[in-house]
Design an enzyme around this catalytic site. Sequence first.
Site, PDB file in Angstrom:
ATOM      1  N   GLU A  80       4.471  -5.437   8.470  1.00 32.00           N
ATOM      2  CA  GLU A  80       2.674  -5.165   8.040  1.00 32.00           C
ATOM      3  C   GLU A  80       2.593  -6.741   7.467  1.00 32.00           C
ATOM      4  OE1 GLU A  80       2.948  -0.417   6.519  1.00 32.00           O
ATOM      5  OE2 GLU A  80       3.457  -1.488   5.456  1.00 32.00           O
TER       6      GLU A  80
ATOM      7  N   HIS B 202      -2.036   4.911   9.349  1.00 30.05           N
ATOM      8  CA  HIS B 202      -0.638   5.358   9.785  1.00 30.05           C
ATOM      9  C   HIS B 202      -0.382   6.940  10.562  1.00 30.05           C
ATOM     10  CE1 HIS B 202      -0.441   2.885   6.688  1.00 30.05           C
ATOM     11  NE2 HIS B 202       1.363   2.428   6.492  1.00 30.05           N
TER      12      HIS B 202
ATOM     13  N   HIS C  69       0.687  -1.425  -0.203  1.00 30.17           N
ATOM     14  CA  HIS C  69       0.117  -0.064  -0.106  1.00 30.17           C
ATOM     15  C   HIS C  69       0.671   1.162  -0.099  1.00 30.17           C
ATOM     16  CE1 HIS C  69      -0.156  -0.924   4.113  1.00 30.17           C
ATOM     17  NE2 HIS C  69       1.255   0.176   4.501  1.00 30.17           N
TER      18      HIS C  69
ATOM     19  N   HIS D 290      10.131  -4.194   4.175  1.00 28.44           N
ATOM     20  CA  HIS D 290      10.865  -2.052   3.630  1.00 28.44           C
ATOM     21  C   HIS D 290      11.204  -1.664   5.237  1.00 28.44           C
ATOM     22  CE1 HIS D 290       6.244  -1.896   5.039  1.00 28.44           C
ATOM     23  NE2 HIS D 290       6.587  -0.328   4.924  1.00 28.44           N
TER      24      HIS D 290
END
Length: 279
Positions: free
Chosen positions: A240, A59, A12, A193
């Site tokens: 995530e 977030h 995303h 990431h």
Amino acid sequence: MAKIVAGLCTSHVPAIGVAHDQGLTEEPYWKPLFEGYGPARQWLEEVNPDVVILVYNDHGTVFSLQSIPTFSIGVADQYKPADEGWGPRPVPVVEGDAELSWHLAESLILDEFDMTIMNEMDVDHGLTVPLSITCGHVDKWPFKVIPLAVNVVLYPPPTGNRCYNLGKAIRRAVDAYDKDLKVVIMGTGGMSHQLHGPRAGLINKEWDTRFLDDLSANPERLKNIPHIEYVRETGAEGIEMVMWLVMRGALDDKVKEIYRHYHVPASNTGAGLIILENE
Ligand code: DHB
Ligand code: FE
């Protein structure tokens, strides 16, 4: 009766949303990534679900360090796009299905998953980027969406096993819903990431590929991966990926892999997408 027919997981990354919104998808940097989204869009259009349960993380848009629920579910009729950084994306308002949301909330809580109930919930790139990836440019999203947010921002996030079992509880809840609805469940985030510190930019393609392989065929291995392995092997934000296990738990033990796409890099990430169907 309502039925979960399939699941889709995708990254995303906010920059994917910006590339999409600003018409940069044909640029050499973005083209190979966006080309891989074509078959997923076609598949979703053919499946044509009534509702998508979209598992994502906020977030710092709705939740702040003041309060962060581990699991929360939207029960509204509408959810407004919002974002930190680049601000709200120019995408349609997200239409909900309050009746199904309340059914899920009740069923999950009575099934001992303590959901936070969100009567109001703006939705950030964690939710809107997957919609753009799978629907492209639209005036109106072609299905209703139930946002289900998981805390993967503030330690401790839930375990992979907890997420997997939440998926199973979602499945039980949908199976018990007395309305003819075709439901697709989406998980979002990842893949590997790390956005900050000396390891910023870390991407682990081999680990991501094994994760995709086992998401299809051996999810029992994935549910036992400890947080420290995600962090060590896939970077701090790789955590995530536990949200992909919510999607997987909601499907049959044995599924058919319909499609996958993996591209490195998208911003600082290994960007993945996978589609699994119940047989
Ligand atoms: C990036 C990726 C994310 O998943 C996110 O939520 C924010 C930023 C990035 O790669 O820049
Ligand atoms: Fe994210």
